[in-house]
Design a protein around this motif. Structure first.
Motif, PDB file in Angstrom:
ATOM      1  N   ALA C 186      -5.793  -2.664   0.411  1.00  0.00           N
ATOM      2  CA  ALA C 186      -5.233  -2.797   1.811  1.00  0.00           C
ATOM      3  C   ALA C 186      -5.449  -1.722   2.565  1.00  0.00           C
ATOM      4  CB  ALA C 186      -3.908  -3.698   1.780  1.00  0.00           C
ATOM      5  N   TYR C 233       5.820   4.505   2.471  1.00  0.00           N
ATOM      6  CA  TYR C 233       6.176   4.056   1.104  1.00  0.00           C
ATOM      7  C   TYR C 233       6.379   2.593   1.106  1.00  0.00           C
ATOM      8  CZ  TYR C 233      10.069   2.392  -1.777  1.00  0.00           C
ATOM      9  OH  TYR C 233      11.156   1.425  -2.478  1.00  0.00           O
ATOM     10  N   LEU C 234       6.800   1.873   2.464  1.00  0.00           N
ATOM     11  CA  LEU C 234       7.136   0.417   2.487  1.00  0.00           C
ATOM     12  C   LEU C 234       5.607  -0.069   2.331  1.00  0.00           C
ATOM     13  CD1 LEU C 234       9.282   0.133   5.512  1.00  0.00           C
ATOM     14  CD2 LEU C 234      10.208  -0.279   2.968  1.00  0.00           C
ATOM     15  N   ARG C 237       4.784  -0.682  -1.247  1.00  0.00           N
ATOM     16  CA  ARG C 237       5.562  -1.607  -2.217  1.00  0.00           C
ATOM     17  C   ARG C 237       4.908  -2.962  -2.404  1.00  0.00           C
ATOM     18  NH1 ARG C 237      10.807  -1.021  -3.024  1.00  0.00           N
ATOM     19  NH2 ARG C 237      11.162  -3.297  -3.388  1.00  0.00           N
ATOM     20  N   PRO C 238       5.068  -3.621  -3.269  1.00  0.00           N
ATOM     21  CA  PRO C 238       4.312  -4.876  -3.454  1.00  0.00           C
ATOM     22  C   PRO C 238       4.379  -5.875  -2.538  1.00  0.00           C
ATOM     23  CG  PRO C 238       6.005  -4.515  -5.366  1.00  0.00           C
ATOM     24  CD  PRO C 238       6.044  -3.082  -4.495  1.00  0.00           C
ATOM     25  N   GLU C 239       5.574  -5.957  -2.090  1.00  0.00           N
ATOM     26  CA  GLU C 239       5.810  -6.680  -0.752  1.00  0.00           C
ATOM     27  C   GLU C 239       4.687  -6.679   0.363  1.00  0.00           C
ATOM     28  OE1 GLU C 239       8.163  -4.802  -2.123  1.00  0.00           O
ATOM     29  OE2 GLU C 239       9.940  -6.303  -2.772  1.00  0.00           O
ATOM     30  N   ASN C 241       1.522  -6.307  -0.009  1.00  0.00           N
ATOM     31  CA  ASN C 241       0.265  -6.589  -0.438  1.00  0.00           C
ATOM     32  C   ASN C 241      -0.650  -7.537   0.513  1.00  0.00           C
ATOM     33  OD1 ASN C 241       0.438  -5.527  -2.862  1.00  0.00           O
ATOM     34  ND2 ASN C 241       0.702  -7.386  -4.140  1.00  0.00           N
ATOM     35  N   TRP C 242      -0.027  -8.053   1.564  1.00  0.00           N
ATOM     36  CA  TRP C 242      -0.717  -9.036   2.345  1.00  0.00           C
ATOM     37  C   TRP C 242      -0.818  -8.171   3.734  1.00  0.00           C
ATOM     38  CZ3 TRP C 242      -3.962 -12.365   1.169  1.00  0.00           C
ATOM     39  CH2 TRP C 242      -4.400 -13.324   1.984  1.00  0.00           C
ATOM     40  N   ILE C 243      -0.194  -7.245   3.723  1.00  0.00           N
ATOM     41  CA  ILE C 243      -0.632  -6.309   5.333  1.00  0.00           C
ATOM     42  C   ILE C 243      -1.591  -5.584   5.102  1.00  0.00           C
ATOM     43  CG2 ILE C 243       0.330  -4.730   7.041  1.00  0.00           C
ATOM     44  CD1 ILE C 243       3.432  -5.643   5.749  1.00  0.00           C
ATOM     45  N   ASN C 244      -2.753  -6.000   5.903  1.00  0.00           N
ATOM     46  CA  ASN C 244      -4.065  -5.633   5.685  1.00  0.00           C
ATOM     47  C   ASN C 244      -4.787  -5.384   7.099  1.00  0.00           C
ATOM     48  OD1 ASN C 244      -6.595  -4.614   4.449  1.00  0.00           O
ATOM     49  ND2 ASN C 244      -7.306  -6.760   4.633  1.00  0.00           N
TER      50      ASN C 244
ATOM     51  N   PHE D 219      -9.529 -12.024   2.026  1.00  0.00           N
ATOM     52  CA  PHE D 219      -8.800 -12.175   0.807  1.00  0.00           C
ATOM     53  C   PHE D 219      -9.255 -13.583   0.398  1.00  0.00           C
ATOM     54  CE2 PHE D 219      -5.970  -8.588   1.738  1.00  0.00           C
ATOM     55  CZ  PHE D 219      -6.348  -7.617   0.647  1.00  0.00           C
ATOM     56  N   ASN D 230       8.271 -11.501   2.745  1.00  0.00           N
ATOM     57  CA  ASN D 230       8.258 -10.200   1.910  1.00  0.00           C
ATOM     58  C   ASN D 230       8.309  -9.088   3.233  1.00  0.00           C
ATOM     59  OD1 ASN D 230       8.403 -10.619  -0.703  1.00  0.00           O
ATOM     60  ND2 ASN D 230       6.051 -10.820  -0.913  1.00  0.00           N
ATOM     61  N   LEU D 234      10.658  -5.992   4.063  1.00  0.00           N
ATOM     62  CA  LEU D 234      10.396  -4.562   4.103  1.00  0.00           C
ATOM     63  C   LEU D 234      10.977  -4.248   5.474  1.00  0.00           C
ATOM     64  CD1 LEU D 234       6.613  -4.743   3.093  1.00  0.00           C
ATOM     65  CD2 LEU D 234       8.805  -3.889   1.870  1.00  0.00           C
ATOM     66  N   LYS D 249       1.162  -7.407  11.832  1.00  0.00           N
ATOM     67  CA  LYS D 249       0.534  -8.476  11.254  1.00  0.00           C
ATOM     68  C   LYS D 249       0.517  -8.669   9.872  1.00  0.00           C
ATOM     69  CE  LYS D 249      -3.684  -7.306  13.041  1.00  0.00           C
ATOM     70  NZ  LYS D 249      -5.115  -7.597  13.127  1.00  0.00           N
ATOM     71  N   VAL D 250       0.715  -9.741   9.538  1.00  0.00           N
ATOM     72  CA  VAL D 250       0.876 -10.179   7.963  1.00  0.00           C
ATOM     73  C   VAL D 250       0.049 -11.448   7.566  1.00  0.00           C
ATOM     74  CG1 VAL D 250       2.375 -10.568   6.250  1.00  0.00           C
ATOM     75  CG2 VAL D 250       3.382  -9.055   8.028  1.00  0.00           C
ATOM     76  N   GLY D 252      -3.360 -10.636   5.979  1.00  0.00           N
ATOM     77  CA  GLY D 252      -4.281 -10.389   4.822  1.00  0.00           C
ATOM     78  C   GLY D 252      -5.601  -9.816   5.646  1.00  0.00           C
ATOM     79  N   GLY D 253      -5.500  -9.904   6.863  1.00  0.00           N
ATOM     80  CA  GLY D 253      -6.735  -9.473   7.668  1.00  0.00           C
ATOM     81  C   GLY D 253      -7.482 -10.575   8.573  1.00  0.00           C
TER      82      GLY D 253
END
Lengths: 257, 257, 257, 257
Positions: C186, C233-234, C237-239, C241-244, D219, D230, D234, D249-250, D252-253
């Motif tokens: 990501a 850091y945020l 975090r695994p939460e 993962n979808w921020i890309n 993805f 999530n 955060l 934006k959440v 995945g792109g």
């Protein structure tokens, strides 16, 4: 321009500022002018002088001192326009609440303030557009233009209602550009730089704002109503047929920094 | 236009596509044309036909089949321009890597690919601009225009280098608009919609891309080079003096959805 | 965080400012830290103190006082990282020309200045990313983050090179987000507000800039390096993962007005 | 999180989709949950199951099957909240007209359709926020979050009202971020990717839309309500105190291309 002969421009809020300057520029290029405005008696002599100047350019002028936000005004005015008679609908209505979002219950910006501002400064444009479309008053290659400002994306305390209304205006522009293109209507916004108009001067602290805007402008002067009228004219020319769905900044670069 | 008499346009990449269409439009309005291009011998007969058409409009034409990206080309060409002779510098160089960012080491987009694309498609514009500014070749109220595309903000696999180069182009535009305004130069970008030019057709899958772009366009047709040339012309008119530092979309609304 | 045990963060430009603050925050959450920096001897005692503090958090620390912009540095450092060992690559290199676009030939921003700034502040990120990808050093659900600033869209005289470089950075981010997602990486940018770091203080007039930024900030304070480190850091975090593919502003709202 | 003990989240539109997923995530971190929803009797058994799951996490849950758009609902619900009790107000109301802007008078999107959509999807957020502020119900370092979508900037036929409403939402967000910061409230939007929720499935053609969104996502999967929940989590963490006035934006792109 030949294709403009006997065609009309309808300007909502056209008795001063950007609207009036646009009326003059377009009249000088041969378009007839219809101005819908809302003014006190005290302003009418000055306005009538302006109308005479426009008429002296050899075009027809109609003016309606009525509330452009009311359905009956719209219906009344539009019944005098035949099909295929309007080249441009220009929305130049500035009437937004300047309340803040913090403060006591009695002074704080309300949902109603927001809704009134949104209706006056944005949705009324959509209402007029639909009324023209339903009556088939627009000509082919018509133009639909409204004035926005930097406030649609930048924010200052006390400008919440205006900021929101300008966001609505630009969203409506994008959607009308998409959905009305099949009817050969090009829809755009012009983002004018800081211009010393009557509505601007009504803002508290406007003199300081103007001074700052001048310093910030890379050309070191303010935007003038004629600069913006020139851009309206350019967008009306046939070479602009393919410009649709965009906001054009006309500010000398003021908003860059 | 009277003020354009004896003035020049310099077009980088002007032997086809958007550049050539702009040359024709501006020549038809009375501006002399200087085209810097890079073509194989086989294309020259067709190009010479185009040049004759432009000359037949009654303006002067100079062409240089040389590498616009080299300093000696720039120096050589500009020494033939006197001070206060150029109304418009138009950058229309499309030459970007189409490699992907994933794959094996030998096929993946490299830093060098990026740098070459950025130089050709963006920084060369800045180099030419500075060269004209230093030699005082621009007239008052000059124009400085480059073509960008939706790729500056939207991305597709394999377009990384082009996307990056277009971002540089737009950033340079904003900065030049700010810093060169005191010299009375207005700098802008035009974001053209999908246009079937020679460089577009060189892209793998371009026929499908064109089909999709047509469907997506609210006017249900592709952008033509003439649509874009028209916008270049509008930006050159005196009514556009105050348009500085913006990207104007000329795509019929294609990029809205 | 359990999944971070024995994993590494590589920070380019991590000996002070945003990079160092991020190192501390991530170390306190259990990630090992590799800092690539470029400092004079006189700064090393202070830096070594910081390294000790990080080590005292119970993680491993490697530091390389080498030029992160050189291929041999990259190759040398990365050969010490096994496959699947790096959670985060963090780019924090600030090294841009501050020349203006107007002035005499000898003082004006050159193409070379632009290219050096673009390489240091943006393309080097891409080079490191590709080097990690080719060597399969990133773990699954890795992060790739760089720091951008408001300068990517707003412009000021003398900031042309930085502005252009930040535009490249964000364009690279969007393209890497798209093309490297299949490898579970990501990629995002963080747009930090005005922070009083060593590189910021090196800017002429920085004290005034800081004062203005503080006034403009709705929280009436400047951004601190720790605010930005918290956001890094945020995003780890695994939460997240979808921020890309996005730019997250971490400025308290400074850039709104 | 310790500081969240005994604190509440108020979720407008929290009985399914993004709102419900957020409720679960935040409850699992120890926040009490208040859900305001509007559902038919037939959905209540399923919803009550969800409520039990949330309660089983050890937090308190209040639910109100009432119209969140009415003042009396707001007043009634808020009187049960003491001062300094709410960490987060989360707006997740999706209720917009799907009429087109072209067609016959009887079927075309009206000003009233626009105003109803704007009120439900945007202004109601402002009304609730002001009601909490006036009653001092927010705690220090509170959060104020609403869900937006790509539709705020991209347009499709039939989505005009939603597009406009999302523009209002984001403009309100920017203004509240600026004006409510002094009260230690951080205001942001989350732009979720295409998520298969009940409101999404109510859109004509939603199955095709979902298929396209999946292909477009780098993805190669759709956004899930949990991905978005999530991100809400955060933003509630103390490390996000300085994130204010931005749209995250959440997706995945998905929106990159």
């Amino acid at each position: 321009m030949k294709e403009w002969k006997d065609k009309w421009v309808i300007i909502l809020g056209g008795s001063s500022g950007l609207g009036l300057a646009s009326a003059k520029k377009l009249a000088s290029e041969g378009l007839n002018i219809c101005i819908v405005h809302r003014d006190r008696k005290s302003y009418l002599p000055a306005f009538n002088e302006e109308v005479k100047k426009i008429e002296s350019l050899g075009v027809k002028v109609k003016t309606f001192n009525q509330d452009a936000l009311k359905e009956e005004t719209r219906n009344g005015i539009l019944q005098s326009f035949p099909k295929n008679s309007v080249k441009l609908l220009l929305h130049s209505i500035a009437k937004g609440s300047l309340k803040k979002m913090s403060g006591t219950l009695s002074e704080v910006l309300t949902a109603q303030d927001l809704e009134i501002s949104i209706h006056a400064m944005a949705i009324s444009w959509y209402e007029w557009t639909q009324a023209l479309v339903q009556r088939e008053i627009f000509i082919k290659n018509a133009r639909n233009i409204a004035f926005t400002s930097e406030g649609s994306t930048r924010v200052w305390p006390g400008y919440g209602a205006v900021s929101v209304a300008k966001s609505v205006l630009e969203a409506l522009m994008r959607n009308m550009a998409l959905e009305l293109a099949p009817q050969q209507i090009a829809t755009n916004c012009i983002q004018a730089g800081t211009t010393v108009t009557a509505s601007f001067m009504a803002i508290p602290g406007s003199i300081d704002l103007a001074e700052m805007a001048k310093k910030r402008n890379p050309f070191n002067r303010l935007t003038e109503a004629e600069d913006v009228a020139n851009a309206v004219y350019l967008l009306c020319r046939p070479e602009a047929n393919w410009i649709n769905g965009t906001t054009i900044k006309v500010d000398g670069g003021e908003s860059l920094s």
